[in-house]
Design a protein around this motif. Structure first.
Motif, short mmCIF file in Angstrom:
data_model
loop_
_atom_site.label_atom_id
_atom_site.label_comp_id
_atom_site.label_asym_id
_atom_site.label_seq_id
_atom_site.Cartn_x
_atom_site.Cartn_y
_atom_site.Cartn_z
N HIS A 1 -5.80 -12.14 -3.29
CA HIS A 1 -5.86 -10.74 -3.71
C HIS A 1 -6.61 -9.87 -2.71
O HIS A 1 -7.55 -10.31 -2.08
N ALA A 2 -6.18 -8.63 -2.63
CA ALA A 2 -6.92 -7.64 -1.86
C ALA A 2 -6.73 -6.31 -2.59
O ALA A 2 -5.84 -6.18 -3.42
N TYR A 3 -7.60 -5.37 -2.28
CA TYR A 3 -7.48 -4.06 -2.93
C TYR A 3 -7.07 -3.02 -1.90
O TYR A 3 -7.67 -2.93 -0.83
N LEU A 4 -6.03 -2.29 -2.24
CA LEU A 4 -5.41 -1.40 -1.27
C LEU A 4 -5.88 0.04 -1.44
O LEU A 4 -5.90 0.55 -2.57
N LYS A 5 -6.24 0.63 -0.35
CA LYS A 5 -6.64 2.03 -0.37
C LYS A 5 -5.49 2.82 0.24
O LYS A 5 -5.09 2.57 1.38
#
Ligand code: GLN
Length: 545
Positions: A118-122
């Motif tokens: 998982h990663a969080y996208l800006k």
């Protein structure tokens, strides 16, 4: 060929189509599936596809992920003509790197560490240049910090010329890029997997808003067109034969043929003696009385059982005997049908063989497996010999299984049949471990029937992907009615899976298992014990032999 001069029209000629070029990712087919779930038609081709050989023009192109590194010698590369097609392009992971590699003299390097998970996208548009309005479209409607799934080791070292950054993660400064003038985009994460919960919005933004593909891919649209295609292919008098099994694929294919050419489609059901309890009779009723299909049932159970006699050790032998006998029986029946057709005034020769090939089979045979892998030739499901000289007709070859089910519902096929669990060609012969005899078939059938009935009554049938009872030819001791018995063992198997490649055993509650076990021991003569198979796949297989 079509006798009326019109060529049959494949879906990519009439439906707006997004072309997915496959670089060998395990997720590529999911891109196609997600687009179709959005009612946008999509097809997949290997990344080596020569654009000049395409006989149709896609509305947009998606370059998939892949296991290679673009900078490797021998890494697969797309035909540069794809960039001249003048349609929007979206690169996903390897696809993004491929865009950078092709357009920006090689700005791709190995990252310091792999990024997997998982990663969080800006959503964060920045960079040089005047960008057109289209650059914001890919992420429109999406909020910041959305969860995305990453699976890569390489990264862009710089942004290719003409592009700006439109999204970042803490680890990937170029998680999303867009060309300032052309409709060209790249993303480092995988929008097609469920681990990217909003991924479908991105695919929709690309296909519907950016490519302007129509969302008209529905099974009711497909039916009319497919019927026209079958008619054009078979002509005014052509005859088609095909084997049916009572399974969803062959039934849907048969019903489609019936709608297209009526009784010039001849369905054959071979009763091999190892079908489920009352199955031949039920299939006959559903297909003839219910669906109006021109069906011949050949009862060859004695022939099959005779040939299975004495095979105690090798399950492969069972499969072969059943497969070969099937071909023999089907061929003999086909000859009878062909001879009868030959004699009649306004009927043509039997030239065609119906096959229920689905899109996953097609994908399997065309997906990109790397320079060294040989591409599998498309397998002939029925395994009929070339000597039959029949041309194949495969009306479901563009469809995924869920689409076949929807089509089946559309064609008025009963729900029970549409949602039926898969059943192997060699039938319950491979669920009877050891020798197959009429008596063993009776026991396995009765036990299976009780198990399936209870699963349906408990409302679990559709939650479970495949369930059956198998007969273990060992003898266990039991006490029934104060009498010592020495009888065989039934093993229940039920699994959940989305793709049948891996599977987990289904967690029934104790009461359910108690009920099934009690009923089988009480009602099926010859069984004194019931066990539940708690082996996942892998290491187990779904079937027992
Ligand atoms: N092999 C490339 C990398 O590791 C692309 C991976 C992918 O497409 N999932 O970055």
């Amino acid at each position: 060929m079509a006798t009326d001069g019109s060529d049959p029209i494949p879906p990519h000629q009439t439906f707006d189509t997004i072309l997915v070029l496959d670089f060998g990712s395990q997720y590529t087919h999911l891109i196609t599936r997600r687009l179709r779930e959005l009612n946008v038609y999509s097809e997949m081709l290997p990344c080596t596809q020569k654009i000049a050989d395409l006989t149709w023009k896609p509305k947009g192109v998606i370059l998939s992920g892949g296991p290679y590194s673009v900078y490797w010698d021998g890494a697969p590369h797309v035909d540069p003509a794809v960039f001249e097609l003048n349609v929007p392009i979206l690169g996903i992971c390897y696809g993004l790197q491929e865009i950078a590699w092709k357009l920006d003299n090689k700005g791709v390097v190995a990252g310091e560490k792999r990024e997997y998970g998982h990663a969080y996208l800006k959503v964060d548009r920045h960079g040089d240049g005047e960008a057109g309005g289209h650059v914001d479209k890919l992420f429109q409607g999406l909020e910041d910090n959305m969860e995305v799934w990453m699976s890569h080791g390489d990264k862009l070292s710089s942004i290719p010329k003409g592009f700006i950054t439109v999204a970042t993660t803490s680890n990937a400064p170029f998680a999303g890029i867009a060309h300032t003038e052309k409709k060209m985009y790249g993303i480092q994460f995988h929008p097609e997997v469920t681990h990217t919960p909003k991924g479908k919005v991105i695919l929709k933004n690309f296909a519907v808003d950016i490519c302007e593909a129509k969302t008209n891919w529905t099974m009711s649209q497909f039916v009319d067109q497919e019927i026209a295609r079958i008619r054009a292919l078979v002509g005014e008098t052509g005859q088609v034969i095909g084997a049916v099994s009572g399974g969803v694929d062959s039934t849907v294919a048969a019903k489609l043929m019936k709608e297209a050419i009526g009784d010039r489609f001849h369905a054959v059901l071979v009763d091999n003696g190892v079908l489920r309890l009352n199955e031949a009779k039920q299939v006959k009723e559903t297909l003839t009385a219910g669906l109006g299909i021109n069906l011949t049932v050949v009862d060859a159970s004695e022939l099959f059982l005779g040939r299975l006699k004495g095979i105690t050790d090798d399950p492969e032998k069972k499969r072969k005997v059943i497969g070969n006998t099937f071909i023999e029986v089907f061929q003999a029946e086909a000859k009878k049908i062909a001879d009868a057709a030959h004699g009649s005034a306004n009927e043509g020769e039997v030239e065609w063989l119906l096959q229920g090939t689905l899109y996953p089979d097609v994908i399997e045979s065309i997906s990109f497996k790397g320079p060294s892998a040989t591409i599998k030739t498309h397998h002939n499901v029925g395994g009929l010999p070339a000597s039959m000289k029949l041309k194949l007709i495969e009306p479901l070859r563009e469809l995924f299984k869920d689409e076949v089910r929807e089509l089946g519902t559309n064609l008025g096929i009963p729900e029970d049949l549409v949602w039926r669990h898969p059943f192997p060609g060699p039938g319950i012969a491979i669920r009877i471990l050891g020798e197959v005899t009429a008596e063993q078939v009776r026991i396995a059938r009765e036990a299976d029937n009780i198990f399936i009935q209870e699963i349906k009554d408990a409302g679990l049938y559709r939650k479970i992907s495949q369930a059956f009872a198998a007969l273990l030819p060992v003898k266990a001791v039991g006490v029934m009615g104060d009498k010592r018995v020495h009888d065989q063992v039934i093993a229940l198997r039920a699994v959940e899976t989305s793709d049948f490649m891996t599977a987990d055993w289904f967690p029934f509650d104790g009461e359910f298992l108690k009920r099934v076990s009690r009923r089988i021991v009480n009602e099926v003569d010859g069984v004194c014990r019931v066990v539940y198979d708690i082996t996942s796949k892998p290491p187990g297989t779904i079937e027992m032999e």
